[in-house]
Structure formats: C-alpha cells, structure tokens
Design an enzyme around this catalytic site. Structure first.
Site, mmCIF file in Angstrom:
data_model
loop_
_atom_site.group_PDB
_atom_site.id
_atom_site.type_symbol
_atom_site.label_atom_id
_atom_site.label_comp_id
_atom_site.label_asym_id
_atom_site.label_seq_id
_atom_site.Cartn_x
_atom_site.Cartn_y
_atom_site.Cartn_z
ATOM 1 N N HIS A 113 40.193 43.888 31.458
ATOM 2 C CA HIS A 113 41.240 43.470 32.396
ATOM 3 C C HIS A 113 42.644 43.769 31.881
ATOM 4 O O HIS A 113 43.616 43.221 32.373
ATOM 5 C CB HIS A 113 41.097 41.970 32.728
ATOM 6 C CG HIS A 113 39.905 41.656 33.583
ATOM 7 N ND1 HIS A 113 39.412 40.381 33.765
ATOM 8 C CD2 HIS A 113 39.096 42.463 34.319
ATOM 9 C CE1 HIS A 113 38.356 40.414 34.557
ATOM 10 N NE2 HIS A 113 38.141 41.664 34.907
ATOM 11 N N CYS A 121 53.341 52.786 33.562
ATOM 12 C CA CYS A 121 54.272 53.339 34.545
ATOM 13 C C CYS A 121 53.475 53.824 35.759
ATOM 14 O O CYS A 121 52.587 54.665 35.617
ATOM 15 C CB CYS A 121 55.069 54.490 33.934
ATOM 16 S SG CYS A 121 56.176 55.274 35.110
ATOM 17 N N ALA A 225 33.975 26.612 22.050
ATOM 18 C CA ALA A 225 33.725 27.916 21.429
ATOM 19 C C ALA A 225 33.932 27.860 19.915
ATOM 20 O O ALA A 225 33.200 28.511 19.167
ATOM 21 C CB ALA A 225 34.644 28.969 22.047
HETATM 22 C C1 BJW Z 1 35.459 26.913 27.217
HETATM 23 C C2 BJW Z 1 36.409 26.217 26.516
HETATM 24 C C3 BJW Z 1 36.199 26.129 25.151
HETATM 25 C C4 BJW Z 1 37.019 26.121 28.527
HETATM 26 N N1 BJW Z 1 35.126 26.712 24.609
HETATM 27 N N2 BJW Z 1 34.391 27.474 26.658
HETATM 28 C C5 BJW Z 1 33.237 38.726 47.020
HETATM 29 C C6 BJW Z 1 32.040 38.717 46.290
HETATM 30 C C7 BJW Z 1 31.944 39.355 45.039
HETATM 31 C C8 BJW Z 1 33.040 40.019 44.500
HETATM 32 C C9 BJW Z 1 34.212 40.034 45.231
HETATM 33 C C10 BJW Z 1 34.305 39.389 46.465
HETATM 34 N N3 BJW Z 1 35.576 39.571 46.925
HETATM 35 C C11 BJW Z 1 36.272 40.287 46.005
HETATM 36 C C12 BJW Z 1 35.453 40.569 44.968
HETATM 37 C C13 BJW Z 1 35.811 41.329 43.731
HETATM 38 C C14 BJW Z 1 36.750 40.524 42.858
HETATM 39 C C15 BJW Z 1 36.100 39.171 42.531
HETATM 40 O O1 BJW Z 1 35.266 39.041 41.659
HETATM 41 N N4 BJW Z 1 36.517 38.125 43.205
HETATM 42 C C16 BJW Z 1 35.917 36.805 42.975
HETATM 43 C C17 BJW Z 1 36.990 35.759 42.922
HETATM 44 C C18 BJW Z 1 34.846 36.582 44.021
HETATM 45 N N5 BJW Z 1 36.928 41.302 41.641
HETATM 46 C C19 BJW Z 1 37.848 42.234 41.533
HETATM 47 O O2 BJW Z 1 38.653 42.462 42.435
HETATM 48 C C20 BJW Z 1 37.831 43.056 40.284
HETATM 49 N N6 BJW Z 1 37.772 44.441 40.618
HETATM 50 C C21 BJW Z 1 36.727 44.956 41.255
HETATM 51 O O3 BJW Z 1 35.769 44.300 41.617
HETATM 52 O O4 BJW Z 1 36.838 46.330 41.441
HETATM 53 C C22 BJW Z 1 35.776 46.987 42.174
HETATM 54 C C23 BJW Z 1 34.566 47.299 41.353
HETATM 55 C C24 BJW Z 1 33.324 47.378 41.942
HETATM 56 C C25 BJW Z 1 32.189 47.703 41.188
HETATM 57 C C26 BJW Z 1 32.308 47.947 39.850
HETATM 58 C C27 BJW Z 1 33.548 47.871 39.278
HETATM 59 C C28 BJW Z 1 34.662 47.530 40.021
HETATM 60 C C29 BJW Z 1 39.074 42.823 39.456
HETATM 61 C C30 BJW Z 1 39.134 41.439 38.889
HETATM 62 C C31 BJW Z 1 40.455 41.234 38.156
HETATM 63 C C32 BJW Z 1 40.564 39.845 37.563
HETATM 64 N N7 BJW Z 1 41.865 39.682 37.063
HETATM 65 C C33 BJW Z 1 42.189 38.420 36.362
HETATM 66 C C34 BJW Z 1 43.675 38.463 35.983
HETATM 67 C C35 BJW Z 1 43.879 39.446 34.816
HETATM 68 C C36 BJW Z 1 45.267 39.444 34.310
HETATM 69 C C37 BJW Z 1 45.729 38.065 33.882
HETATM 70 O O5 BJW Z 1 45.224 37.493 32.893
HETATM 71 O O6 BJW Z 1 46.630 37.558 34.567
HETATM 72 O O7 BJW Z 1 41.382 38.296 35.183
HETATM 73 S S1 BJW Z 1 41.785 36.957 37.301
HETATM 74 C C38 BJW Z 1 41.227 36.010 35.927
HETATM 75 O O8 BJW Z 1 39.811 35.721 36.046
HETATM 76 C C39 BJW Z 1 41.387 36.929 34.704
HETATM 77 C C40 BJW Z 1 40.136 36.631 33.950
HETATM 78 O O9 BJW Z 1 39.850 37.672 33.057
HETATM 79 C C41 BJW Z 1 39.111 36.456 35.030
HETATM 80 C C42 BJW Z 1 37.874 35.698 34.609
HETATM 81 O O10 BJW Z 1 38.194 34.371 34.243
HETATM 82 P P1 BJW Z 1 37.444 33.673 33.006
HETATM 83 O O11 BJW Z 1 37.815 34.358 31.759
HETATM 84 O O12 BJW Z 1 36.018 33.530 33.310
HETATM 85 O O13 BJW Z 1 38.192 32.255 32.985
HETATM 86 P P2 BJW Z 1 37.802 30.935 33.800
HETATM 87 O O14 BJW Z 1 38.983 30.042 33.724
HETATM 88 O O15 BJW Z 1 37.277 31.234 35.127
HETATM 89 O O16 BJW Z 1 36.597 30.294 32.963
HETATM 90 C C43 BJW Z 1 36.799 29.791 31.664
HETATM 91 C C44 BJW Z 1 35.471 29.219 31.161
HETATM 92 O O17 BJW Z 1 35.659 28.806 29.818
HETATM 93 C C45 BJW Z 1 35.010 27.984 31.958
HETATM 94 O O18 BJW Z 1 33.618 28.094 32.247
HETATM 95 C C46 BJW Z 1 35.232 26.816 30.988
HETATM 96 O O19 BJW Z 1 34.257 25.787 31.083
HETATM 97 C C47 BJW Z 1 35.103 27.516 29.654
HETATM 98 N N8 BJW Z 1 35.865 26.866 28.592
HETATM 99 N N9 BJW Z 1 37.365 25.732 27.432
HETATM 100 C C48 BJW Z 1 34.245 27.361 25.424
HETATM 101 N N10 BJW Z 1 37.067 25.452 24.381
#
Ligand code: BJW
Length: 243
Positions: A113, A121, A225
C-alpha cells in the site's frame, strides 16, 4: 505443525503490528477511520476534489512517524530476526505505509500500500524519498512540474503494488502468517484464500482478535503482537534448530 527448515514463509502485516509502537490502526474504536472519513482522504476522487486536505492528512501522519518516540516494537524485531535466522526464504508483505519493519532490520519486504516517506509525481511517475510536508505547490525534483506530487500510497480503487510477485509467492509458500490485520481490505484480505486454494501452505493468524477471514486459518494466536509474534517466531526457530 512441523515446517521443514527450507520452507518458504510469507508474512502479511497490517496496522495492528505497529499499534504498540504508537501508531493508530484504522478500524478499531480509536482508529483513523473513526476520526476522518475514507471518502475524504483515501480515494483518488478525494485528492482531486481537495488536494490540500488530503496532503494535510498525510503531512500530519508523516510528521507523527518522525517523532522520536515511534520505534519498532518486539513484533517488528522478531520478524526481522526470523528473516535473518530462518534457513529458507522469508518474504514480508506489509499493508503499512510506516517504515518500522525496515527500522527493525527486515529487508525482503514489499509495501503493497505504499510508503509514507515517499512522494510520486503524477506527471512523470518518478518516486522520490520525501520526509517534509508535501504542498500542492511542491515541485517534482525530476520533471520540475508543480501540482503533480502526491503521497506514494495506495488509495481505495487503486491497484496495490507488486501484486504479480505476491501471487507467485503465495502459491508456493509453505507457511503463511497474517499479523495485525482485520482482513477487511482486498486484495490483502484474500491472500489466505489464495494460499488455501494452492493447497500447500499452512495458514496462521496472529492478531488481537479473530479477523474477518478467521475460518480460513489452520491456526490462531490471539493477543498483542508484541507478545504473540516473538513467541511464535521463537517456536519456529527452535523447531528449525532441532532438525
Ligand atoms: C492488533 C493490535 C495489537 C490492534 N496486536 N493486533 C467490495 C467487495 C470486495 C472488495 C471491494 C469491494 N468494493 C471495493 C473493493 C476493493 C477495495 C476494498 O477492499 N474495499 C473494502 C473496504 C471492501 N480495495 C481496494 O480498492 C484496493 N485496490 C483494489 O482492490 O484494486 C483492484 C485489484 C483487484 C484484484 C487484484 C488486485 C487489485 C486498494 C486498497 C487500498 C487500501 N488503502 C488503505 C490506506 C493506505 C494509505 C494509508 O495508510 O493512509 O490501506 S485503507 C487502510 O486499510 C490501509 C490499510 O493498509 C488497510 C488495511 O487495514 P489493516 O491494516 O487491516 O488495519 P485495521 O485497522 O483494519 O485492522 C487492524 C487489526 O489489528 C485489527 O484486527 C485489530 O484487532 C488488530 N490489532 N491492535 C495485534 N496490539
């Protein structure tokens, strides 16, 4: 599970791995998405509509990551140790845009990501190391154009980086670890299914709580973690040393 010491390990990390370093997760009650709306800061449409607002959101997070108090925690360090000491291949794929895995010593690392300390750019596609605030007027050091620099991160609707390489590694891995991710954002949320469909890799979830994909994992370790990751890494390295 007995893993051959030559076995290939692929690790996916999410925001939970950096929580105990002082960085917010996204979807927890005190997470980033409880403070700002995705549609306002994390889509290409938001950037087109309000570039100043989106730059300000990432400028704040970039400045936060420069804070001397933000350091790798025992989970980052354990994963770097695993890469160093495991006899087989270890690939770390992180959804995180922070640099805590690098600071801990991980090298074989994909930021699917993007990276907060880089700017891209949109005019010439050059990617630059970037630690200061980005302004709408910032000039690209490569082509000289202003107005085209954006955070080098992947927003909703954009293609994550290195997807082909990741797919190849998932298909051929012997062990897949998913750490600190809610499993709610695709394609990362689908990696465990890809490993299961390839029919080869053992799948393990290490997270504070069960993730959305919990049923697809063979093994679960729930807890912070900083505790569960070092313990799991120790058990893997001990197993490899015994063989
Ligand atoms: C602990 C802890 C501790 C707490 N110890 N654990 C409908 C259905 C399916 C898919 C889609 C849909 N509509 C749209 C989509 C696609 C969309 C998507 O998935 N949307 C969903 C919301 C449904 N995805 C995209 O658009 C992606 N692109 C894409 O799909 O392109 C097409 C493609 C197709 C086929 C192949 C390839 C590509 C792009 C996604 C971009 C996400 N961007 C972000 C922002 C990045 C920049 C930034 O940081 O600002 O990425 S959003 C945000 O979420 C960030 C993260 O990387 C990402 C995931 O979050 P993460 O890391 O899982 O965090 P949390 O907060 O959700 O979870 C934390 C966990 O830790 C929790 O479980 C806690 O319990 C735990 N935790 N403390 C251990 N101490």
């Amino acid at each position: 599970m007995k893993l051959h010491p030559e076995g290939k390990i692929v690790i996916l990390t999410g925001a939970g791995v950096s929580r105990e370093s002082g960085l917010n997760t996204f979807r927890d009650a005190d997470g980033i998405w409880a403070q700002v709306r995705i549609e306002d800061v994390a889509t290409p449409e938001a950037f087109a509509r309000d570039p100043e607002g989106v730059q300000a959101f990432y400028n704040d997070r970039r400045a936060g990551l420069c804070d001397v108090a933000i350091k790798p925690n025992p989970a980052h360090l354990a994963l770097a140790e695993l890469e160093r000491d495991w006899p087989g291949d270890v690939l770390l794929v992180t959804q995180n845009i922070d640099d805590l895995h690098e600071r801990a010593g991980s090298h074989n690392l994909i930021h699917m990501h993007g990276e907060l300390f880089k700017a891209r750019c949109e005019a010439c596609s050059a990617v630059h190391a970037w630690r200061d605030d980005l302004q709408v007027s910032s000039r690209c050091p490569a082509c000289g154009q202003s107005g085209g620099l954006r955070p080098h991160v992947v927003w909703f609707g954009e293609m994550p980086f290195e997807m082909e390489r990741i797919a190849t590694e998932l298909e051929s891995c012997d062990l897949f670890l998913s750490i600190g991710t809610s499993g709610s954002v695709y394609p990362a949320a689908g990696f465990v299914q890809e490993v299961r469909m390839a029919g080869r890799g053992h799948t393990v979830e290490l997270n504070l709580e069960p993730s959305e994909g919990r049923d697809l994992f063979h093994e679960h370790h729930h807890g912070p973690a900083s505790e569960v990751v070092p313990a799991y890494v120790r058990s893997l390295l001990k197993g490899a040393a015994r063989r």
